[in-house]
Design a protein around this motif. Structure first.
Motif, PDB file in Angstrom:
ATOM      1  N   GLY A 164       0.843  -1.178   0.000  1.00 29.07           N
ATOM      2  CA  GLY A 164       0.000   0.000   0.000  1.00 29.07           C
ATOM      3  C   GLY A 164       0.880   1.230   0.000  1.00 29.07           C
ATOM      4  N   SER A 165       1.394   1.590  -1.134  1.00 28.07           N
ATOM      5  CA  SER A 165       2.397   2.611  -1.434  1.00 28.07           C
ATOM      6  C   SER A 165       3.134   3.225  -0.257  1.00 28.07           C
ATOM      7  CB  SER A 165       1.773   3.724  -2.263  1.00 28.07           C
ATOM      8  OG  SER A 165       1.931   3.425  -3.623  1.00 28.07           O
ATOM      9  N   GLY A 166       4.346   2.757  -0.085  1.00 30.80           N
ATOM     10  CA  GLY A 166       5.252   3.343   0.882  1.00 30.80           C
ATOM     11  C   GLY A 166       6.634   3.395   0.287  1.00 30.80           C
ATOM     12  N   LEU A 167       7.650   3.448   1.145  1.00 29.90           N
ATOM     13  CA  LEU A 167       9.026   3.526   0.666  1.00 29.90           C
ATOM     14  C   LEU A 167       9.700   2.173   0.834  1.00 29.90           C
ATOM     15  CD1 LEU A 167       9.920   7.041   2.030  1.00 29.90           C
ATOM     16  CD2 LEU A 167       8.810   6.401  -0.094  1.00 29.90           C
ATOM     17  N   LEU A 173      -1.754  -0.636  -6.456  1.00 28.91           N
ATOM     18  CA  LEU A 173      -2.464  -0.785  -7.723  1.00 28.91           C
ATOM     19  C   LEU A 173      -2.438   0.499  -8.535  1.00 28.91           C
ATOM     20  CD1 LEU A 173      -5.573  -2.810  -6.493  1.00 28.91           C
ATOM     21  CD2 LEU A 173      -3.753  -3.636  -8.004  1.00 28.91           C
ATOM     22  N   SER A 174      -2.033   1.602  -7.901  1.00 34.88           N
ATOM     23  CA  SER A 174      -2.034   2.907  -8.559  1.00 34.88           C
ATOM     24  C   SER A 174      -0.652   3.244  -9.090  1.00 34.88           C
ATOM     25  CB  SER A 174      -2.485   3.989  -7.567  1.00 34.88           C
ATOM     26  OG  SER A 174      -2.176   5.278  -8.054  1.00 34.88           O
ATOM     27  N   ALA A 192       0.747  -4.169  -7.233  1.00 28.33           N
ATOM     28  CA  ALA A 192       0.173  -5.128  -6.299  1.00 28.33           C
ATOM     29  C   ALA A 192      -0.501  -6.296  -7.002  1.00 28.33           C
ATOM     30  CB  ALA A 192      -0.822  -4.417  -5.384  1.00 28.33           C
ATOM     31  N   ASP A 193      -1.086  -6.048  -8.199  1.00 27.31           N
ATOM     32  CA  ASP A 193      -1.768  -7.134  -8.895  1.00 27.31           C
ATOM     33  C   ASP A 193      -0.801  -8.068  -9.609  1.00 27.31           C
ATOM     34  OD1 ASP A 193      -1.018  -5.273 -10.756  1.00 27.31           O
ATOM     35  OD2 ASP A 193      -2.995  -5.066 -11.700  1.00 27.31           O
ATOM     36  N   GLN A 194       0.486  -7.730  -9.578  1.00 33.65           N
ATOM     37  CA  GLN A 194       1.507  -8.594 -10.164  1.00 33.65           C
ATOM     38  C   GLN A 194       2.511  -9.079  -9.120  1.00 33.65           C
ATOM     39  OE1 GLN A 194       3.246  -6.217 -13.291  1.00 33.65           O
ATOM     40  NE2 GLN A 194       1.289  -5.907 -14.339  1.00 33.65           N
ATOM     41  N   ALA A 310      -8.021   6.939  -3.808  1.00 33.04           N
ATOM     42  CA  ALA A 310      -6.639   6.523  -3.516  1.00 33.04           C
ATOM     43  C   ALA A 310      -5.842   6.168  -4.760  1.00 33.04           C
ATOM     44  CB  ALA A 310      -6.637   5.339  -2.543  1.00 33.04           C
ATOM     45  N   SER A 311      -6.048   6.924  -5.838  1.00 34.86           N
ATOM     46  CA  SER A 311      -5.301   6.601  -7.052  1.00 34.86           C
ATOM     47  C   SER A 311      -4.496   7.790  -7.552  1.00 34.86           C
ATOM     48  CB  SER A 311      -6.248   6.112  -8.147  1.00 34.86           C
ATOM     49  OG  SER A 311      -7.239   7.082  -8.422  1.00 34.86           O
ATOM     50  N   ASP A 312      -5.126   8.946  -7.699  1.00 34.07           N
ATOM     51  CA  ASP A 312      -4.447  10.106  -8.274  1.00 34.07           C
ATOM     52  C   ASP A 312      -4.219  11.203  -7.235  1.00 34.07           C
ATOM     53  OD1 ASP A 312      -4.384   8.882 -10.751  1.00 34.07           O
ATOM     54  OD2 ASP A 312      -6.338   9.673 -11.316  1.00 34.07           O
ATOM     55  N   SER A 313      -3.985  10.818  -6.001  1.00 38.08           N
ATOM     56  CA  SER A 313      -3.705  11.794  -4.953  1.00 38.08           C
ATOM     57  C   SER A 313      -2.769  11.178  -3.925  1.00 38.08           C
ATOM     58  CB  SER A 313      -4.997  12.251  -4.269  1.00 38.08           C
ATOM     59  OG  SER A 313      -5.579  11.181  -3.537  1.00 38.08           O
ATOM     60  N   LEU A 314      -2.081  12.047  -3.206  1.00 33.98           N
ATOM     61  CA  LEU A 314      -1.293  11.622  -2.051  1.00 33.98           C
ATOM     62  C   LEU A 314      -1.979  12.211  -0.822  1.00 33.98           C
ATOM     63  CD1 LEU A 314       2.312  12.066  -3.498  1.00 33.98           C
ATOM     64  CD2 LEU A 314       0.975   9.968  -3.301  1.00 33.98           C
TER      65      LEU A 314
END
Length: 322
Positions: A164-167, A173-174, A192-194, A310-314
């Protein structure tokens, strides 16, 4: 006023009246938290004014308050501990009954909030000079991250996988968030889907992760976390799931033979918030690069849609004084 994730309305309320030991805070910046868009959780209290990642300016000081004055710049926490129970005295402030019962009036997505006396006493922290309000408002989520890292006993040299997008090594997925993770310092990013544990081994010298941080409540990510932790490693469950979600765990394979540790984290203590502000003020954490949107109060509904998608924003910041 929050009714649901797709129904956030601009409504007029009276400015809260301040008691002798209280403060009135003019909100300058209020961040939208992932928990704000957990509809299954928030809908129980709707309609309500949400918002707990706030920074602002003291607009009115109660007659009994001596440590603050009008014009002071503050970060304030909505939940504060008692500092006296067995949990607080052992350092576990975030499971304190008082912390779970306290808040301010009404919530951060508004122009003014009233800080009760207990929040003034132990939940109001001056913003260091040079730190803008938008970055200061991110101190609360940063404090939560800092507490989670302490609980997970993160160490230099470890391989860290963030689901889930981190460092470090990040999955999502985004593509937008994966690119942001790369820009902000991730060594590797994987869709994530791969993603499979074998893909992690390919980018990590044949090894799994010493620390897996699960920053999503999605069940597939929980299962991936268990499969991705190395021997004697740790899984930190950072995000809650929807009610009723369960996952199978082999006690023998995961714990007894491989020595894995599972832990969780919730909220932050006042000391964590102070540390977070220091990290921001010193420039060790580049908050400005993590903020993708600044919105006026009238566009809070858009902010909720961006955060829920949760795709085009931080980080999305609402600025009520714009």
């Amino acid at each position: 006023m929050y009714y649901n994730n797709n129904d956030v309305r601009l409504e007029e309320l009276p400015i809260p009246e301040v008691g002798s030991d209280e403060l009135l805070l003019r909100i300058e910046a209020s961040g939208i938290c992932g928990s704000d868009v957990m509809e299954w959780y928030r809908i129980q209290r709707a309609p309500t004014v949400l918002g707990h990642e706030v920074a602002g300016t003291v607009a009115q000081v109660g007659s009994g308050v001596s440590q603050f004055r009008e014009g002071d710049r503050l970060v304030v926490t909505h939940h504060v501990p008692c500092n006296a129970c067995r949990y607080c005295l052992s350092g576990s402030h975030t499971v304190c009954d008082t912390l779970r019962a306290t808040s301010y009036d009404p919530g951060g997505f508004c122009e003014y909030v009233r800080l009760p006396a207990i929040n003034v006493d132990r939940g109001a922290i001056p913003i260091p000079d040079g730190v803008p309000f938008d970055e200061a408002s991110v101190a609360e989520p940063l404090a939560c991250v800092y507490r989670g890292q302490r609980r997970a006993n993160i160490q230099p040299g470890q391989t860290v996988l963030v689901l889930g997008s981190g460092l470090a090594v990040s999955t999502d997925l985004s593509d937008f968030r994966l690119e942001a993770a790369r820009r902000l310092g991730a060594d590797e990013t994987l869709r994530a889907d791969q993603y499979t544990p074998d893909r992690l081994r390919e980018v990590n010298d044949g090894r799994l992760a010493d620390l897996v941080i699960v920053a999503t409540g999605a069940r597939p990510a929980l299962l991936q976390a268990i499969e991705s932790v190395d021997r004697d490693g740790t899984v930190l469950f950072y995000a809650p799931t929807e009610p009723g979600v369960e996952i199978p765990v082999s006690i023998n394979d995961v714990f007894f033979r491989n020595g894995a540790t599972f832990t969780t984290t919730y909220a932050a203590a006042p000391g964590d918030l102070t540390t977070a502000l220091d990290l921001i003020a010193s420039g060790r954490v580049q908050i400005g690069d993590m903020i993708s949107h600044h919105l006026p109060l009238a566009e809070t509904d858009l902010g909720f849609k961006l955060t829920a998608g949760a795709s085009d924003s931080l980080k999305v910041i609402v600025e009520p004084q714009r």
